[in-house]
Enzyme design. Structure first.
Site, PDB file in Angstrom:
ATOM      1  N   GLY A 148       2.013  -0.032   0.645  1.00 24.78           N
ATOM      2  CA  GLY A 148       1.821  -1.470   0.764  1.00 24.78           C
ATOM      3  C   GLY A 148       2.135  -2.249  -0.501  1.00 24.78           C
ATOM      4  O   GLY A 148       3.128  -2.028  -1.192  1.00 24.78           O
ATOM      5  N   ILE A 149       1.244  -3.184  -0.786  1.00 26.53           N
ATOM      6  CA  ILE A 149       1.419  -4.115  -1.903  1.00 26.53           C
ATOM      7  C   ILE A 149       1.405  -3.384  -3.244  1.00 26.53           C
ATOM      8  O   ILE A 149       2.177  -3.708  -4.149  1.00 26.53           O
ATOM      9  CB  ILE A 149       0.285  -5.153  -1.837  1.00 26.53           C
ATOM     10  CG1 ILE A 149       0.492  -6.043  -0.621  1.00 26.53           C
ATOM     11  CG2 ILE A 149       0.185  -5.971  -3.106  1.00 26.53           C
ATOM     12  CD1 ILE A 149      -0.787  -6.597  -0.087  1.00 26.53           C
ATOM     13  N   GLY A 150       0.532  -2.402  -3.369  1.00 31.57           N
ATOM     14  CA  GLY A 150       0.422  -1.673  -4.634  1.00 31.57           C
ATOM     15  C   GLY A 150       1.713  -0.952  -4.975  1.00 31.57           C
ATOM     16  O   GLY A 150       2.163  -0.969  -6.129  1.00 31.57           O
ATOM     17  N   TYR A 194     -16.290  -6.757   4.662  1.00 36.58           N
ATOM     18  CA  TYR A 194     -14.993  -6.921   3.977  1.00 36.58           C
ATOM     19  C   TYR A 194     -14.971  -8.243   3.200  1.00 36.58           C
ATOM     20  O   TYR A 194     -14.603  -8.278   2.026  1.00 36.58           O
ATOM     21  CB  TYR A 194     -13.848  -6.880   4.994  1.00 36.58           C
ATOM     22  CG  TYR A 194     -12.472  -7.025   4.349  1.00 36.58           C
ATOM     23  CD1 TYR A 194     -11.983  -6.035   3.505  1.00 36.58           C
ATOM     24  CD2 TYR A 194     -11.673  -8.145   4.582  1.00 36.58           C
ATOM     25  CE1 TYR A 194     -10.727  -6.163   2.901  1.00 36.58           C
ATOM     26  CE2 TYR A 194     -10.423  -8.279   3.996  1.00 36.58           C
ATOM     27  CZ  TYR A 194      -9.949  -7.277   3.158  1.00 36.58           C
ATOM     28  OH  TYR A 194      -8.709  -7.406   2.554  1.00 36.58           O
ATOM     29  N   GLY A 215      -4.203   2.282  -5.895  1.00 36.03           N
ATOM     30  CA  GLY A 215      -3.708   2.227  -4.511  1.00 36.03           C
ATOM     31  C   GLY A 215      -2.217   1.945  -4.464  1.00 36.03           C
ATOM     32  O   GLY A 215      -1.742   1.179  -3.623  1.00 36.03           O
ATOM     33  N   ASN A 238       0.246   3.946  -3.710  1.00 41.21           N
ATOM     34  CA  ASN A 238       1.093   4.797  -2.866  1.00 41.21           C
ATOM     35  C   ASN A 238       1.585   4.095  -1.613  1.00 41.21           C
ATOM     36  O   ASN A 238       2.420   4.634  -0.895  1.00 41.21           O
ATOM     37  CB  ASN A 238       0.377   6.099  -2.484  1.00 41.21           C
ATOM     38  CG  ASN A 238      -0.911   5.856  -1.751  1.00 41.21           C
ATOM     39  OD1 ASN A 238      -1.893   5.450  -2.340  1.00 41.21           O
ATOM     40  ND2 ASN A 238      -0.921   6.077  -0.449  1.00 41.21           N
TER      41      ASN A 238
HETATM   42  N1  LIG Z   1      -2.029  -6.660   3.690  1.00 43.54           N
HETATM   43  C1  LIG Z   1      -2.645  -7.831   3.742  1.00 43.54           C
HETATM   44  O1  LIG Z   1      -2.333  -8.691   4.562  1.00 43.54           O
HETATM   45  C2  LIG Z   1      -3.753  -8.123   2.784  1.00 43.54           C
HETATM   46  C3  LIG Z   1      -4.383  -9.373   2.881  1.00 43.54           C
HETATM   47  C4  LIG Z   1      -5.379  -9.694   1.967  1.00 43.54           C
HETATM   48  C5  LIG Z   1      -5.741  -8.787   0.986  1.00 43.54           C
HETATM   49  N2  LIG Z   1      -5.127  -7.562   0.923  1.00 43.54           N
HETATM   50  C6  LIG Z   1      -5.551  -6.651  -0.152  1.00 43.54           C
HETATM   51  O2  LIG Z   1      -4.412  -6.045  -0.725  1.00 43.54           O
HETATM   52  C7  LIG Z   1      -4.794  -4.793  -1.309  1.00 43.54           C
HETATM   53  C8  LIG Z   1      -3.747  -3.746  -0.975  1.00 43.54           C
HETATM   54  O3  LIG Z   1      -3.771  -3.482   0.411  1.00 43.54           O
HETATM   55  P1  LIG Z   1      -2.465  -3.250   1.293  1.00 43.54           P
HETATM   56  O4  LIG Z   1      -2.359  -4.372   2.235  1.00 43.54           O
HETATM   57  O5  LIG Z   1      -1.315  -2.906   0.438  1.00 43.54           O
HETATM   58  O6  LIG Z   1      -2.941  -1.998   2.176  1.00 43.54           O
HETATM   59  P2  LIG Z   1      -2.562  -0.445   2.155  1.00 43.54           P
HETATM   60  O7  LIG Z   1      -1.108  -0.261   2.377  1.00 43.54           O
HETATM   61  O8  LIG Z   1      -3.506   0.181   3.107  1.00 43.54           O
HETATM   62  O9  LIG Z   1      -2.908  -0.009   0.673  1.00 43.54           O
HETATM   63  C9  LIG Z   1      -4.226   0.212   0.257  1.00 43.54           C
HETATM   64  C10 LIG Z   1      -4.208   1.238  -0.838  1.00 43.54           C
HETATM   65  O10 LIG Z   1      -5.563   1.458  -1.281  1.00 43.54           O
HETATM   66  C11 LIG Z   1      -5.754   2.849  -1.340  1.00 43.54           C
HETATM   67  N3  LIG Z   1      -7.159   3.258  -1.264  1.00 43.54           N
HETATM   68  C12 LIG Z   1      -8.002   3.148  -0.211  1.00 43.54           C
HETATM   69  N4  LIG Z   1      -9.176   3.729  -0.510  1.00 43.54           N
HETATM   70  C13 LIG Z   1      -9.069   4.208  -1.771  1.00 43.54           C
HETATM   71  C14 LIG Z   1      -9.925   4.935  -2.631  1.00 43.54           C
HETATM   72  N5  LIG Z   1     -11.150   5.326  -2.241  1.00 43.54           N
HETATM   73  N6  LIG Z   1      -9.487   5.266  -3.871  1.00 43.54           N
HETATM   74  C15 LIG Z   1      -8.243   4.932  -4.262  1.00 43.54           C
HETATM   75  N7  LIG Z   1      -7.371   4.269  -3.486  1.00 43.54           N
HETATM   76  C16 LIG Z   1      -7.780   3.918  -2.253  1.00 43.54           C
HETATM   77  C17 LIG Z   1      -4.930   3.404  -0.193  1.00 43.54           C
HETATM   78  O11 LIG Z   1      -4.754   4.796  -0.346  1.00 43.54           O
HETATM   79  P3  LIG Z   1      -4.480   5.756   0.944  1.00 43.54           P
HETATM   80  O12 LIG Z   1      -3.047   5.560   1.309  1.00 43.54           O
HETATM   81  O13 LIG Z   1      -4.790   7.106   0.407  1.00 43.54           O
HETATM   82  O14 LIG Z   1      -5.424   5.305   2.020  1.00 43.54           O
HETATM   83  C18 LIG Z   1      -3.667   2.602  -0.383  1.00 43.54           C
HETATM   84  O15 LIG Z   1      -2.882   3.143  -1.404  1.00 43.54           O
HETATM   85  C19 LIG Z   1      -6.200  -4.501  -0.787  1.00 43.54           C
HETATM   86  O16 LIG Z   1      -7.132  -4.755  -1.826  1.00 43.54           O
HETATM   87  C20 LIG Z   1      -6.386  -5.492   0.344  1.00 43.54           C
HETATM   88  O17 LIG Z   1      -7.736  -5.857   0.526  1.00 43.54           O
HETATM   89  C21 LIG Z   1      -4.151  -7.219   1.794  1.00 43.54           C
END
Ligand SMILES: NC(=O)c1ccc[n+]([C@@H]2O[C@H](COP(=O)([O-])OP(=O)(O)OC[C@H]3O[C@@H](n4cnc5c(N)ncnc54)[C@H](OP(=O)(O)O)[C@@H]3O)[C@@H](O)[C@H]2O)c1
Length: 304
Positions: free
Chosen positions: A24-26, A172, A20, A22
């Site tokens: 956010g955090i990743g 979740y 993931g 592409n």
């Molecule tokens: N942001 C927060 O406040 C927060 C808080 C607690 C935990 N987290 C955790 O942090 C992690 C990263 O999330 P983020 O906040 O950076 O959100 P994000 O920007 O939505 O990033 C999520 C990433 O996961 C990818 N993804 C979703 N479904 C997938 C699949 N089937 N196969 C492969 N990749 C997939 C998305 O790809 P697409 O772009 O193609 O959808 C995107 O690259 C998550 O595990 C989330 O639970 C985040």
């Protein structure tokens, strides 16, 4: 002053896979690892978004070595193909970051409830299939990105796929508890096998990313999406700051197996430090049962 990305040790010669990556955090974690010299594989489900992210990363950090490889965690065939095509001799770091949150009910290609399937089972299978490479690389690590929201719900071992009743936030929370329970059991099994691979977990607090709006977007609820955007701006920290606990767990020298790193202020924002976790995420018996069920559901067995 707390730990920052400037404290990441030199990563030259190391290879990292970030799921993931592409957005956010990743994306931010992948960029900082590459800036410090790691070869970073951006494991993303969309070829278009993944390649665009790799191109953007190299534009922002010209010395970076970053490449895109397709991985859809909602499709075990794609997870197997990724592991088979991954041709590095070594794997120093696997960051299980990808995730979805509070979506309306859907199923993965293999018929699992999507949050459990993507957030937990896809990463369980990926880690197992890449384990030979991790075990063969001295000082390797696995880092799973969980959430403070794990505290909303324990894993329901009798209803892993929410077949009895689906409540999106509970599902979740369960999937994020599963991330922590997975790391707990993985750390135990690695220790029992005498391996020096470290399995640890992290969470970003609250960071402004695409995560919060994905559900509203899926349902076409544009007003809700706009409200969430505004709320994110006000209360969220940047994705760069949100990536720091992950980067700390991935690279700091003193990270303990089965530790959980998050932001220092109420687990919400700030520099990385050891985070609180619910006691059920350190339950040995539950960890074993989740492990066995995950092996059965994915067909992936671990060899240590
Ligand atoms: N942001 C927060 O406040 C927060 C808080 C607690 C935990 N987290 C955790 O942090 C992690 C990263 O999330 P983020 O906040 O950076 O959100 P994000 O920007 O939505 O990033 C999520 C990433 O996961 C990818 N993804 C979703 N479904 C997938 C699949 N089937 N196969 C492969 N990749 C997939 C998305 O790809 P697409 O772009 O193609 O959808 C995107 O690259 C998550 O595990 C989330 O639970 C985040």
């Amino acid at each position: 002053m707390g730990w920052t990305a400037n404290d990441i040790p030199d990563q030259t010669g190391r290879t990292a896979v970030v799921t993931g990556a592409n957005s956010g955090i990743g994306y931010c974690a992948a960029k900082e690892l590459a800036r410090r010299g790691a070869l970073v594989v951006l494991a993303c489900r969309s070829e278009e978004r993944g390649q665009a992210a790799a191109d953007r990363l190299v534009a922002e950090v010209p010395e970076a070595r970053a490449l895109f490889q397709r991985l859809d965690l909602g499709d075990l065939g794609s997870v197997r193909a990724f592991a088979e095509e991954f041709d590095g001799d070594r794997l120093d770091l696997l960051v299980n970051n990808a995730g979805v949150m509070a979506l309306p009910y859907t199923q993965t290609a293999d018929g699992f409830e999507t949050q459990f399937g993507v957030n937990h089972l896809g990463h369980f299978a990926l880690t197992g299939l890449l384990m030979p490479k991790l075990l063969a690389t001295p000082g390797a690590r696995v880092v799973s990105v969980s959430s403070g929201m794990h505290a909303v719900a324990n894993v329901d071992l009798g209803d892993l796929n929410s077949e009895r009743r689906y409540r999106r936030w509970i599902a979740y929370g369960r999937s994020k508890s599963a991330n922590l329970l997975f790391i707990h059991e993985l750390a135990r099994q690695l220790e029992a096998s005498g391996s020096d691979v470290v399995a640890a977990a992290a969470h970003p607090g609250y960071a402004e990313t695409n995560l919060q709006t994905a559900g509203a977007r899926m349902e076409g609820r544009k007003r809700i999406e706009r409200v969430i955007h505004v709320g994110n701006r006000i209360v969220g920290q940047s994705p760069e700051a949100g990536a720091l606990p992950t980067l700390y767990a991935a690279t700091a020298p003193d990270v303990a197996p089965d530790s959980f790193t998050g932001p220092q202020f109420l687990g919400w924002r700030g520099a990385p430090r050891r985070s609180w976790r619910a006691s059920w995420t350190k339950d040995d018996r539950a960890g074993e049962l989740l492990w066995t069920a995950s092996e059965q559901l994915t067909g992936v067995g671990y060899k240590f």
